[in-house]
Design a protein around this motif. Structure first.
Motif, PDB file in Angstrom:
ATOM      1  N   GLN A 164       0.672  -0.544   0.063  1.00  0.00           N
ATOM      2  CA  GLN A 164      -0.015  -0.114   0.604  1.00  0.00           C
ATOM      3  C   GLN A 164       0.947   1.338   0.002  1.00  0.00           C
ATOM      4  O   GLN A 164       0.362   2.672  -0.889  1.00  0.00           O
ATOM      5  N   ALA A 165       1.893   1.099   0.478  1.00  0.00           N
ATOM      6  CA  ALA A 165       3.000   2.501   0.653  1.00  0.00           C
ATOM      7  C   ALA A 165       3.391   2.733  -0.753  1.00  0.00           C
ATOM      8  O   ALA A 165       3.454   3.944  -0.889  1.00  0.00           O
ATOM      9  N   HIS A 166       3.653   1.554  -0.831  1.00  0.00           N
ATOM     10  CA  HIS A 166       4.320   1.973  -2.706  1.00  0.00           C
ATOM     11  C   HIS A 166       3.017   2.712  -3.466  1.00  0.00           C
ATOM     12  O   HIS A 166       3.365   3.721  -4.040  1.00  0.00           O
ATOM     13  N   LEU A 167       1.588   1.863  -2.878  1.00  0.00           N
ATOM     14  CA  LEU A 167       1.007   2.502  -4.319  1.00  0.00           C
ATOM     15  C   LEU A 167       0.807   3.938  -3.980  1.00  0.00           C
ATOM     16  O   LEU A 167       0.540   4.975  -4.938  1.00  0.00           O
ATOM     17  N   THR A 188       1.247  10.298  -5.478  1.00  0.00           N
ATOM     18  CA  THR A 188       1.611  11.179  -5.338  1.00  0.00           C
ATOM     19  C   THR A 188       2.924  11.670  -5.878  1.00  0.00           C
ATOM     20  O   THR A 188       2.671  12.537  -6.246  1.00  0.00           O
ATOM     21  N   ALA A 189       3.939  10.815  -6.770  1.00  0.00           N
ATOM     22  CA  ALA A 189       4.740  11.341  -7.752  1.00  0.00           C
ATOM     23  C   ALA A 189       3.634  11.401  -9.324  1.00  0.00           C
ATOM     24  O   ALA A 189       4.314  12.176 -10.275  1.00  0.00           O
ATOM     25  N   LEU A 190       2.780  10.728  -9.551  1.00  0.00           N
ATOM     26  CA  LEU A 190       2.618  11.328 -11.007  1.00  0.00           C
ATOM     27  C   LEU A 190       1.012  11.479 -10.351  1.00  0.00           C
ATOM     28  O   LEU A 190       0.708  12.202 -11.571  1.00  0.00           O
ATOM     29  N   ALA A 191       0.091  11.663  -9.410  1.00  0.00           N
ATOM     30  CA  ALA A 191      -1.553  12.337  -9.504  1.00  0.00           C
ATOM     31  C   ALA A 191      -1.358  13.312  -8.670  1.00  0.00           C
ATOM     32  O   ALA A 191      -1.519  14.047  -8.900  1.00  0.00           O
ATOM     33  N   GLY A 192       0.141  13.479  -7.800  1.00  0.00           N
ATOM     34  CA  GLY A 192       0.764  14.809  -7.599  1.00  0.00           C
ATOM     35  C   GLY A 192      -1.184  14.831  -6.425  1.00  0.00           C
ATOM     36  O   GLY A 192      -1.001  15.828  -5.325  1.00  0.00           O
ATOM     37  N   ASP A 204      -7.580   4.358   4.406  1.00  0.00           N
ATOM     38  CA  ASP A 204      -6.711   5.901   4.122  1.00  0.00           C
ATOM     39  C   ASP A 204      -5.738   5.066   3.854  1.00  0.00           C
ATOM     40  O   ASP A 204      -5.008   3.951   3.670  1.00  0.00           O
ATOM     41  N   ASP A 205      -4.920   6.262   2.925  1.00  0.00           N
ATOM     42  CA  ASP A 205      -2.982   5.948   3.030  1.00  0.00           C
ATOM     43  C   ASP A 205      -2.396   5.181   4.373  1.00  0.00           C
ATOM     44  O   ASP A 205      -1.110   5.136   3.561  1.00  0.00           O
ATOM     45  N   GLY A 206      -3.218   5.457   5.140  1.00  0.00           N
ATOM     46  CA  GLY A 206      -2.218   4.580   6.078  1.00  0.00           C
ATOM     47  C   GLY A 206      -3.564   3.385   6.771  1.00  0.00           C
ATOM     48  O   GLY A 206      -2.224   2.561   7.957  1.00  0.00           O
ATOM     49  N   GLY A 207      -4.581   2.604   6.197  1.00  0.00           N
ATOM     50  CA  GLY A 207      -4.519   2.023   6.653  1.00  0.00           C
ATOM     51  C   GLY A 207      -5.785   1.764   7.259  1.00  0.00           C
ATOM     52  O   GLY A 207      -6.398   0.718   7.369  1.00  0.00           O
TER      53      GLY A 207
END
Length: 273
Positions: free
Chosen positions: A234-237, A242-246, A265-268
């Motif tokens: 999930q962290a890789h996702l 963040t890198a591609l979509a901002g 959420d992004d932390g699970g």
């Protein structure tokens, strides 16, 4: 949803999506445009489309026919509270056939039909659309124009090995496996893929994976989305988004679908998107 017929069968290799839109946002704002494996052509009806690369206002481009090539950063689409028009997603092959040039010519560009030097029938399309009063007539005109261009033939299609490589990369195959499948070295594959679409194989694959996740975000837990779509975790996702979509996947869901129930959420932890 505006009721329109599907893309005609003769165009489906070239036009991945053809979407008439009539959206009321309620207030002026900015919509996030994500990287994709297709080339975007937007034909607005009310005002020229104003688009820039996110965080770079100096790149703002306004046009009655906005054309953007493949890219690895988000776009910022500015609106005054509502938008109407027709948006097309063209395949890499479709750009050759319909626009008469390889998609690599448009890579990273925010331009329009005049600047891109496309066939006259396409350059005349925005003005002709403005004379029509119904969605069925507008969509019919777009379909007829593209069908005529497809029949004309445009540039030759990408060589079969490159087209197959792009299909494999879109499906999530590893770059090394794709090179083996089509019988090229990784260096040769990279040269040919960049010459065709403007992105290196790895960059194209990253964009394709992001595109795949968009179809399932909000329907499954993020950890499951990461595993299903080929991310290490999930962290890789989250890093890739963040890198591609901002933004993170959860932020995108909140922007696009304010009432969608996210599953993590992004932390699970669970959250309301």
């Amino acid at each position: 949803m505006i009721p329109v017929p599907p893309v005609p069968a003769a165009l489906r290799r070239y036009v991945v999506a053809r979407i008439p839109y009539d959206v009321d946002f309620g207030a002026p704002g900015v919509h996030r445009g994500l990287p994709s494996t297709t080339i975007t052509l937007v034909l607005p009806l009310d005002d020229p489309l104003r688009v820039s690369w996110a965080g770079r206002p100096a790149t703002m481009h306004a046009a009655w026919a906005s054309l953007s090539g493949l890219h690895t950063e988000p776009a910022a689409i500015h609106h005054d509270g509502s938008q109407r028009g027709v948006q097309l997603a063209l395949s890499v092959e479709g750009v050759r056939v319909l626009l008469g040039r390889p998609a690599a010519d448009l890579s990273g560009a925010l331009t329009d039909l005049d600047e891109a030097a496309v066939p006259p029938a396409l350059r005349q399309l925005p003005e002709r659309l403005h004379t029509l009063g119904s969605w069925s007539a507008r969509v019919g005109l777009v379909d007829r124009t593209l069908a005529a261009l497809a029949a004309r033939g445009g540039d030759p299609a990408p060589q079969a090995e490159v087209a197959h490589a792009l299909a494999l990369l879109t499906a999530g195959a590893r770059v090394a496996d794709v090179a083996d499948e089509v019988g090229y070295s990784r260096r040769r594959l990279g040269t040919l893929v960049r010459a065709e679409c403007g992105l290196a194989p790895k960059a194209f694959q990253r964009v394709a994976r992001l595109e795949t996740t968009r179809q399932v975000l909000g329907r499954r837990p993020l950890a499951e989305v990461a595993a299903t779509c080929g991310y290490a975790d999930q962290a890789h996702l989250t890093r890739e988004w963040t890198a591609l979509a901002g933004c993170t996947p959860t932020t995108w869901l909140r922007e696009e679908f304010p009432f969608v129930q996210d599953h993590g959420d992004d932390g699970g932890a669970g959250s309301q998107a």
